[in-house]
Design an enzyme around this catalytic site. Structure first.
Site, mmCIF file in Angstrom:
data_model
loop_
_atom_site.group_PDB
_atom_site.id
_atom_site.type_symbol
_atom_site.label_atom_id
_atom_site.label_comp_id
_atom_site.label_asym_id
_atom_site.label_seq_id
_atom_site.Cartn_x
_atom_site.Cartn_y
_atom_site.Cartn_z
ATOM 1 C CE1 TYR D 54 -4.287 -1.699 0.547
ATOM 2 C CE2 TYR D 54 -2.735 -3.383 1.271
ATOM 3 C CZ TYR D 54 -4.012 -3.022 0.850
ATOM 4 O OH TYR D 54 -4.992 -3.971 0.717
ATOM 5 C CD GLU D 55 -1.252 5.905 -2.533
ATOM 6 O OE1 GLU D 55 -0.761 5.860 -3.667
ATOM 7 O OE2 GLU D 55 -2.252 6.578 -2.252
ATOM 8 C CB SER D 56 -0.106 3.994 3.833
ATOM 9 O OG SER D 56 -0.404 2.610 3.788
ATOM 10 N N GLY D 57 2.970 2.793 2.829
ATOM 11 C CA GLY D 57 4.244 2.262 3.302
ATOM 12 C C GLY D 57 4.167 0.854 3.854
ATOM 13 C CB ILE D 70 -4.143 3.688 1.383
ATOM 14 C CG1 ILE D 70 -4.393 5.197 1.483
ATOM 15 C CG2 ILE D 70 -4.511 3.132 0.049
ATOM 16 C CD1 ILE D 70 -3.513 5.983 0.576
#
Lengths: 285, 252, 285, 252
Positions: D54-57, D70
């Protein structure tokens, strides 16, 4: 996806003569066992990359494995010179060694750029030094402020080699303590080898840990004790006496070669090397 | 050297002189050897809240004994945080968070510029030294840089064989460059205006002529030349608790 | 060195009209309490910076605090539009809002460059998009390969504001879970405010934690519950129902203003706001 | 739409069609909504070793229920590692480690280019959309990009109002761009040579004419047009265990 294979096999399959190879580990978790295996398999014409060449590169250089060194600080930490590195640079022994040298900050930026698949990294530095004339550094102009910023080439080794505390059976790797540029070198290399202290069923999360998923690694190879004389946080301490002893061993070409013959070429792997070393420690040469 | 039978070594005096210059709460970027000794002595005496940052990524390390390498396990164990090497250089050092950086070198010139690369010609070196390491950026990005170096005509030179690190940034501003050089004879600081290093402090029993003789350029001496007080017994005790007396130290 | 002060005081002392202010927190730890305090103290003409504007900026924009927004994705996550943001952009209500928009990768590179005090960051992107014409992006040429790389301006806010789980009494801050760009925004800002769930005697190391030393922070302000309707990992969950309800509340200008009047302007701090909200949750408007 | 009284919703069918395209072990970069649904369905059925990023890390997240954002806590809790947002974009996405990225959009053109910025003029927008987010770099740096989007003449347009994301990279090479578009009528894929999106698969009870009518350009249809098998009961069960049936989803 990482395969778990013996170190001899990983080196045989993944490291070729002439490759650009980075063995990283910033004073901690230095992949000595992998360095020894490169020496045993007589790799030649390597371009060796490493911020702090240390004893591991002194050995590789003295054994004639390298034709070029990319580095930022080449000493025996807390002790003094790396005599084999100096002998290669000062007297071309056993072979001439080309140098590309950076500052730590420049080289760290190069590794970060490599992991990010950028062609170069940025650093506010090099200006006014003689280093700028002697290394690969360029200059770019900020499109917003007009400021001139140094550009360092991205470091993208053919093979990145690091040592870590643990892997699980799927080949996921966990390391902790001082983590240096290990993540960057694995992510930035075309192929990678991670030697580990042990394979465990599960990697429990820990503070300050770096996790490298199996799908970022080519080979994981068990090598317990494989950082010696460096240390593996939580496993064993740095062998400070060895670093001091290395100053003597490496000062003389013959004595160096004898030592390497006996401890590296004549041993099959890190286990034999460590056994021999334990004998040596009780009765020093 | 005219100091006879001291109750302390030159290294100890240097560590004490440098430690005294650290105010409590100073954020220090330290290497191994004398700098680490000085900063840890400050922490153990008048400046308990000095923050030690090692280039290996240990932020706020509180070693009980002096580390032999910048990456010793004790640094990570006692640190507030351990970050990667790219991060320590980009966000923390280049980020401008460090008050005082410490450096050694093989040669220094009157402007505080440093050589840690080669003695002799770069392509045909007489002595190949370890190289730049963190030095160029420490001098560029710390608010002040302290150099610690034994003073001899071979190290305090008229002309560097190689300029590894720009020390001369005028001694003021956000990143002042080299603001003091602590030697085994005394202390040099940049003169206002020219920025040329001149002798501002001497150790007990050392003369300005001793310092002049140990310098490869014509060393100017400050009008108000001070004498450094000898190490107190408290300082020596704290220092010796940190460092075994017979310990070898080679910077960095 | 961080001072521990009430949030009202931190905002009064540190945030000025016209400042560039970044309230960060990537879906997690969004500093809502600080946003509310900016609204109560009627800050004006702010340039608001944030990757994902979310409800917190919808409120600031709708209450007329902002004249410019720098962002990369401005929606109500999982729900839809930010109606106050849209109203400002589409109808200049309550004020015109200038936009500078990036991609996430561009903005993340800008924050990283800000923390590193570089004038710009690098990203392999923007090429071929209409975004390149509409935002602040430049181009630099790699001195080694000739490749063209996009340059994004470094993000260096006047004030960086984040929310964290904990601080100790010296003002050192620890946060964990999804950590977004919090470290970058604190290190890259001229001044910083960190609101925290609680002050504890000691910060025990934890996996995936970010530590911000006291000497990197200007003010630490206790604000328990201060991330609501976002969440604080280990303290409370995301209030998903609130995000859905916000869609209705914010759709209409009057209803929005009434809600803000009652819940933010008429409350003194986060504790009163949370108390009121608890009532609202049992009997929804 | 000619599908009548289905035993499944269009969203479910889209999730199933996309999930089937993921091989076991695929490293996916997912946003919220349909993509997250598809990737988690794959994990729950034929591809248990799919890796979700996920782009949140959150790297290697294994949510038991679908996250609403996310950055939901469950993503961090179940992840192999959580890294910062600058790192996830620089080292992992730009670093080239992702096999399949998922995107939605407000508009798509025949080349797979996407608009998620504005409807109408940029300076006088009719509808201001959320903006780029991670989309441009997902399409640039993942080996393949899957678009999930309901097919209507308003979304499948002849000309985008704004080109947010370049989708057309020829459908091959290290970063192939958009390699399939999963809609509520079927699947479009780039034609060899031109790269123009054409209809290659249809859902049961949907005709090629339905798809043509729902497309704002003259849609080409592959000669070997396939029919997508309806969701199996196993797929539906797994999907419904992940998503409450009445849950609202708005991408991304």
């Amino acid at each position: 996806m990482a395969e778990i294979v013996p170190l001899t096999e990983a080196v045989r399959e993944l490291v070729r003569d002439g490759d650009v190879v980075a063995l990283e580990g910033f004073t901690h978790l230095i992949p000595h066992a992998a360095g020894h295996e490169l020496i045993r398999q007589q790799r030649r014409e390597l371009t060796l990359v490493r911020m702090t060449p240390d004893v591991v590169y002194d050995q590789l250089i003295g054994m004639g494995c390298a034709s070029k060194l990319i580095f930022s600080w080449g000493g025996n930490p807390g002790v003094g010179s790396l005599h084999r590195l100096r002998d290669a640079v000062e007297h071309d022994w056993p072979l001439p060694l080309a140098l590309e040298e950076h500052s730590h900050a420049g080289m760290a930026a190069g590794y970060a750029a490599g992991a990010a698949k950028l062609p170069f990294g940025l650093v506010r530095g090099y200006e006014g030094t003689d280093l700028a004339e002697r290394t690969r550094v360029g200059w770019v102009t900020c499109p917003f402020t007009g400021a001139r910023v140094a550009a360092v080439p991205s470091i993208r080794p053919d093979v990145g080699i690091v040592h870590a505390q643990r892997a699980d059976e799927a080949g996921n790797v966990q390391l902790w303590g001082i983590s240096g540029v290990q993540k960057e070198v694995v992510l930035g290399s075309s192929r990678s080898i991670v030697t580990v202290e042990e394979i465990v069923p599960e990697l429990e999360p820990r503070p300050d840990a770096v996790l490298l998923p199996a799908w970022t690694i080519t080979a994981v190879s068990p090598a317990p004790g494989g950082a010696h004389p460096s240390y593996a946080h939580g496993y064993y301490d740095r062998d400070n006496a060895f670093y001091v002893a290395w100053d003597e061993i490496s000062r003389d070409r013959d004595r160096f070669r004898d030592w390497m013959q006996r401890h590296v070429l004549a041993t099959a792997d890190v286990t034999e090397y460590r056994r021999l070393l334990a004998e040596w420690e009780t009765s020093p040469v | 050297m005219t100091v006879e039978a001291p109750a302390y070594t030159a290294d100890e005096l240097m560590a004490v002189a440098a430690a005294r210059r650290l105010r409590d709460g100073t954020v220090c970027f330290v290497g191994i050897g004398l700098p680490s000794r000085a900063a840890n002595l400050a922490r153990a005496t008048h400046a308990p809240n000095c923050v030690l940052i090692y280039e290996s990524g240990a932020i706020g390390a509180k070693p009980r004994h002096l580390p032999l390498s910048i990456g010793d396990g004790e640094l990570a164990e006692t640190a507030d945080a351990v970050v990667s090497v790219p991060e320590i250089f980009a966000y923390w050092l280049q980020g401008g968070w460090i008050d005082v950086g410490f450096l050694g070198a093989a040669q220094i010139d009157r402007h505080g510029n440093l050589n840690s690369t080669v003695i002799g010609d770069y392509d045909k070196p007489k002595v190949r030294l370890p190289g730049a390491g963190g030095a160029p950026e420490i001098a560029s990005w710390c608010r002040e840089t302290f150099v610690m170096l034994r003073q001899t005509p071979r190290t305090f030179v008229d002309r560097l064989d190689f300029l590894t690190t720009v020390g001369h940034r005028g001694g003021h501003g956000a990143a002042a460059g080299v603001t003091c050089v602590v030697t085994d004879l005394g202390v040099l600081e940049p003169a206002p205006g020219t920025g040329e290093l001149r002798l501002t402090e001497l150790y007990p029993d050392v003369t300005a002529d001793d310092a002049r003789e140990a310098t490869g350029w014509e060393l100017h001496v400050a009008d108000d030349l001070k004498t450094v007080a000898p190490p107190s017994s408290e300082e020596l005790e704290a220092l010796r608790a940190l460092v075994p007396a017979n310990e070898e130290t080679v910077a960095p």
